[in-house]
Design an enzyme around this catalytic site. Structure first.
Site, PDB file in Angstrom:
ATOM      1  N   ARG A  56       0.815  -1.216   0.000  1.00  0.00           N
ATOM      2  CA  ARG A  56       0.000   0.000   0.000  1.00  0.00           C
ATOM      3  C   ARG A  56       0.848   1.265   0.000  1.00  0.00           C
ATOM      4  O   ARG A  56       0.418   2.308  -0.509  1.00  0.00           O
ATOM      5  CB  ARG A  56      -0.942  -0.014   1.211  1.00  0.00           C
ATOM      6  CG  ARG A  56      -1.980   1.109   1.204  1.00  0.00           C
ATOM      7  CD  ARG A  56      -3.050   0.868   2.246  1.00  0.00           C
ATOM      8  NE  ARG A  56      -4.198   1.769   2.105  1.00  0.00           N
ATOM      9  CZ  ARG A  56      -4.372   2.871   2.821  1.00  0.00           C
ATOM     10  NH1 ARG A  56      -3.501   3.221   3.735  1.00  0.00           N
ATOM     11  NH2 ARG A  56      -5.438   3.619   2.637  1.00  0.00           N
ATOM     12  N   ILE A 115      -7.233   8.096  -1.086  1.00  0.00           N
ATOM     13  CA  ILE A 115      -7.167   6.630  -1.187  1.00  0.00           C
ATOM     14  C   ILE A 115      -8.079   6.104  -0.077  1.00  0.00           C
ATOM     15  O   ILE A 115      -8.056   6.609   1.049  1.00  0.00           O
ATOM     16  CB  ILE A 115      -5.709   6.132  -1.028  1.00  0.00           C
ATOM     17  CG1 ILE A 115      -5.599   4.607  -1.098  1.00  0.00           C
ATOM     18  CG2 ILE A 115      -5.045   6.640   0.248  1.00  0.00           C
ATOM     19  CD1 ILE A 115      -4.133   4.105  -1.159  1.00  0.00           C
ATOM     20  N   SER A 116      -8.914   5.106  -0.375  1.00  0.00           N
ATOM     21  CA  SER A 116      -9.865   4.609   0.631  1.00  0.00           C
ATOM     22  C   SER A 116      -9.148   3.940   1.806  1.00  0.00           C
ATOM     23  O   SER A 116      -8.038   3.443   1.666  1.00  0.00           O
ATOM     24  CB  SER A 116     -10.820   3.590   0.000  1.00  0.00           C
ATOM     25  OG  SER A 116     -11.542   4.156  -1.058  1.00  0.00           O
ATOM     26  N   HIS A 117      -9.809   3.907   2.982  1.00  0.00           N
ATOM     27  CA  HIS A 117      -9.303   3.160   4.138  1.00  0.00           C
ATOM     28  C   HIS A 117      -9.129   1.691   3.748  1.00  0.00           C
ATOM     29  O   HIS A 117      -9.986   1.153   3.040  1.00  0.00           O
ATOM     30  CB  HIS A 117     -10.339   3.103   5.269  1.00  0.00           C
ATOM     31  CG  HIS A 117     -10.647   4.384   5.922  1.00  0.00           C
ATOM     32  ND1 HIS A 117     -11.217   5.444   5.268  1.00  0.00           N
ATOM     33  CD2 HIS A 117     -10.505   4.774   7.203  1.00  0.00           C
ATOM     34  CE1 HIS A 117     -11.404   6.429   6.120  1.00  0.00           C
ATOM     35  NE2 HIS A 117     -10.977   6.050   7.297  1.00  0.00           N
ATOM     36  N   PRO A 118      -8.127   1.019   4.280  1.00  0.00           N
ATOM     37  CA  PRO A 118      -7.996  -0.416   4.029  1.00  0.00           C
ATOM     38  C   PRO A 118      -9.266  -1.180   4.432  1.00  0.00           C
ATOM     39  O   PRO A 118      -9.680  -2.097   3.738  1.00  0.00           O
ATOM     40  CB  PRO A 118      -6.815  -0.833   4.911  1.00  0.00           C
ATOM     41  CG  PRO A 118      -6.010   0.413   5.056  1.00  0.00           C
ATOM     42  CD  PRO A 118      -6.988   1.551   5.034  1.00  0.00           C
TER      43      PRO A 118
END
Ligand code: SAH
Length: 216
Positions: free
Chosen positions: A37, A63-66
């Site tokens: 990531r 960027i989206s949260h994991p």
């Protein structure tokens, strides 16, 4: 760019954290364990790459949260070899996770600068996804229908043309606007032509799905 023992270790911790948060799909967890990531974040945020946070990726996007990526990837219920359409390529992290799951990914991004940057990055990292610069409201009709459609920006409503690009028994996972800046994760299963089942999976926060493509 380097994937060191340290970043590998941090990623292992992230996978454990996602398991504690209730993610139990092994294919998804393995993909999170595989995809570096930190390559998808600007260097200023490197040390936070494996915390469960969203970060700016340029052109006003994040960027989206994991956790969000893991939830959406699980809800799709797709298997190796299936075709998935992604709306909102952004950093390409979600795209890479789907590629690592063995999915054939077709992704569309409306911001030209992000499209160009991510296309370069994904090919450098050898993630073989089909990326386009265009308006996600229209989908990518030439390659459909898709087994899954994943929308990674907050949509005011379900775009009709995306429903048309969904296979029978296919699933669309889409965050739908609920109140200011908050979306409800929604999964729509196409049971037959013009027949759909809708399920909801709680509140999330996404950047908005905007109309038309942009030069920025
Ligand atoms: N999947 C991405 C999430 C990025 S944020 C990641 O993992 O990094 C959402 C993205 O959706 C932004 O890049 C934004 O530009 C894009 N977007 C918003 N509206 C869109 C539209 N109509 N068509 C395609 N992309 C859109």
């Amino acid at each position: 760019m380097e994937d060191s023992y340290r970043t590998k270790g941090l990623r292992k911790r992230l996978v454990e954290e996602l398991m504690e948060m209730g993610i139990n799909n092994e294919t998804v967890l393995n993909a999170v364990g595989d995809v570096p990531r930190h390559f998808f974040l600007d260097t200023a945020f490197l040390k936070f790459a494996y915390t469960n946070k969203a970060f700016p990726i340029g052109a006003g996007q994040t960027i989206s949260h994991p956790y969000t990526v893991a939830v959406q990837s699980t809800l799709l219920e797709v298997e190796r070899g299936d075709k998935v359409l992604e709306v909102g390529t952004g950093s390409g992290y979600q795209t890479a996770i789907l590629c690592a799951m063995g999915i054939k990914v077709y992704s569309v991004e409306r911001q030209r600068s992000l499209f160009l940057k991510t296309k370069k990055l994904l090919s450098k990292l050898k993630y073989d996804a089909y990326l386009t610069y265009g308006d996600g409201y229209k989908g990518i009709s030439g390659y459909g229908p898709y087994k899954g459609i994943i929308v990674t920006c907050g949509a005011p409503e379900v775009p009709k043309s995306l429903l048309n690009q969904l296979e029978i028994n296919g699933k669309m996972v889409i965050p739908i606007d609920k109140e200011e800046g908050v979306q409800e994760m929604t999964r729509i299963t196409k049971i037959a032509d013009n027949q759909y089942k809708e399920e909801r999976f709680g509140k999330f926060r996404f950047v908005p799905m905007l109309p038309n493509r942009a030069m920025g």
